[in-house]
Design an enzyme around this catalytic site. Structure first.
Site, PDB file in Angstrom:
ATOM      1  N   GLY A  72       0.826  -1.198   0.000  1.00 40.58           N
ATOM      2  CA  GLY A  72       0.000   0.000   0.000  1.00 40.58           C
ATOM      3  C   GLY A  72       0.862   1.251   0.000  1.00 40.58           C
ATOM      4  O   GLY A  72       2.041   1.214   0.337  1.00 40.58           O
ATOM      5  N   GLY A 121       0.551  -5.193   0.800  1.00 46.88           N
ATOM      6  CA  GLY A 121      -0.729  -5.221   0.111  1.00 46.88           C
ATOM      7  C   GLY A 121      -0.717  -6.053  -1.158  1.00 46.88           C
ATOM      8  O   GLY A 121      -1.757  -6.581  -1.576  1.00 46.88           O
ATOM      9  N   GLU A 144       6.508  -4.995   7.512  1.00 49.36           N
ATOM     10  CA  GLU A 144       5.798  -3.958   8.271  1.00 49.36           C
ATOM     11  C   GLU A 144       6.420  -3.629   9.621  1.00 49.36           C
ATOM     12  O   GLU A 144       6.306  -2.495  10.099  1.00 49.36           O
ATOM     13  CB  GLU A 144       4.334  -4.375   8.456  1.00 49.36           C
ATOM     14  CG  GLU A 144       3.498  -4.265   7.189  1.00 49.36           C
ATOM     15  CD  GLU A 144       3.653  -5.447   6.255  1.00 49.36           C
ATOM     16  OE1 GLU A 144       3.102  -5.401   5.142  1.00 49.36           O
ATOM     17  OE2 GLU A 144       4.341  -6.424   6.641  1.00 49.36           O
ATOM     18  N   ASP A 152      -0.444  -7.032   7.825  1.00 50.19           N
ATOM     19  CA  ASP A 152      -1.893  -6.872   7.759  1.00 50.19           C
ATOM     20  C   ASP A 152      -2.439  -7.574   6.513  1.00 50.19           C
ATOM     21  O   ASP A 152      -1.934  -8.605   6.126  1.00 50.19           O
ATOM     22  CB  ASP A 152      -2.260  -5.384   7.819  1.00 50.19           C
ATOM     23  CG  ASP A 152      -1.707  -4.592   6.643  1.00 50.19           C
ATOM     24  OD1 ASP A 152      -0.644  -4.963   6.111  1.00 50.19           O
ATOM     25  OD2 ASP A 152      -2.331  -3.583   6.243  1.00 50.19           O
TER      26      ASP A 152
END
Length: 381
Positions: A72, A121, A144, A152
């Site tokens: 992302g 992502g 991350e 995530d």
């Protein structure tokens, strides 16, 4: 091949129809196909439209450039947070997680061609799908914890289902995998040399079936089973299991230090250094998240991860996400000043807070849409 429209913002996602095959193409190569908010909205629109299209039997997801998707656009989200607009960033997570759920519960087979970087992502768009084709150019990571975030996009679901405790190793250290390692651990379902991808796509275009057995057989015709590098961490799964099965981050680090004293393998010392450099808060919440994911379905994982993301963006106990983006992506000094600065300063009460419902009357949990029966959902991890 057509863009969704002529608007310069929407040509970052392209769409192609050939026979019964629909191809979605990430087209932001200079940014390594990092997902902007507009791209996420377009992807959700396209996935749902293809699912409703009775003429569509198969969806291919691929990209232009040297990356499949580097994750992302977290720098944009960090900018919103710095400006006091954490809810804007959280809405991007809400849309992104909804796309991941659509992929995970998709009623038609999806073939993701992972010919390049697959971070964050990018994994959420592909790993939840039915077929994941790696190549010699594939590079996977969930980096991350180095950004003050946590794995995530449903990573607590797919990482926790990798062999042994390999998922904890990947999620906590952010270590890189090549295409061969992705195939070995199950993140990829096939390995196809990049020079054969165009032939593979042509063969897929010529089928008229949603039968996963037929699709798998076609991909297998172009596939290889490459040999792992001798020094690959995946060849040392027993050591990883010994260390990363421990209950706490501190116990994991002690176990790794013990192994390092007896083994001079570079990957062990690299794992130790990655853990020492990562956000202490991120490490704690990431380990708990992956462990929770072992016992939860994909929808429950995404709802929990959304709560976690909102707490990270609000920054009540730690502003490590903004600091991590500053140090790694913006100033690029790679010297984040984490706060809390040490693992022992991150209390259980603080960790519990990240898993709690937000105390905000104007804010809703992630509400996932109802989905049809799921013949292809989360195959074979």
């Amino acid at each position: 091949m057509v863009a969704l429209s002529s608007n310069s913002d929407t040509d970052k996602v392209l769409f192609e129809e050939i026979g019964c095959v629909r191809t979605i193409i990430l087209n932001r190569p200079k940014q390594l196909n990092a997902l902007s908010s507009a791209m996420i909205s377009q992807l959700l629109e396209l996935f749902l439209a293809c699912e409703k299209d009775s003429n569509a039997k198969l969806v291919i997801l691929k990209s232009t450039g040297r990356a499949f998707c580097a994750g992302g656009d977290v720098a944009a989200i960090a900018r919103d947070v710095r400006q006091g607009n954490w809810k804007l960033g959280a809405q991007v997570f809400r849309k992104k997680f909804t796309v991941c759920y659509a992929v995970a519960t998709y009623s038609k087979p999806q073939v993701s061609i992972l010919n390049g970087i697959v971070f964050g992502g990018g994994a959420g768009l592909s790993i939840h799908g039915r077929f994941r084709v790696a190549t010699e150019k594939s590079v996977f990571a969930m980096p991350e914890t180095a950004l003050g975030l946590f794995p995530d996009v449903g990573a607590s679901y797919f990482l926790s289902r990798l062999p042994g405790f390999f998922g904890e190793y990947l999620g906590l250290t952010g270590s890189l995998l090549d295409g061969t390692e992705m195939l070995a651990c199950g993140l990829a379902t096939h390995f196809v040399p990049s020079e054969r991808l165009s032939s593979l796509e042509e063969a897929l275009h010529n089928i008229n079936s949603s039968d996963p057995t037929i699709i798998s057989a076609i991909i297998t015709e172009f596939s290889q089973v490459p040999k792992l590098k001798e020094k690959s961490p995946y060849n040392h799964l027993k050591i990883i299991d010994r260390c990363f099965s421990r209950r706490t981050i501190e116990e994991i680090m002690v176990a790794l230090e013990t192994e390092a004293a007896n083994n001079k393998d570079d990957w062990i010392s690299s794992a130790i250094q990655s853990l020492k450099k990562a956000s202490p808060t991120s490490l704690r919440i990431s380990l708990r998240s992956i462990r929770a994911g072992r016992l939860q379905g994909i929808g429950t994982c995404l709802i929990r991860e959304f709560r976690m993301a909102c707490h990270v963006l609000k920054g009540e106990f730690s502003k490590d996400f903004v600091e991590g983006c500053r140090a790694i992506l913006l100033d690029k000094d790679r010297k984040p000043k984490w706060e809390p600065s040490k693992l022992e300063l991150v209390t259980d009460d603080m960790v519990n807070h990240y898993f709690s419902k937000l105390n905000d009357e104007d804010w809703k949990d992630l509400q996932l849409p109802g989905r049809p029966s799921l013949p292809y959902a989360i195959a074979k991890l």
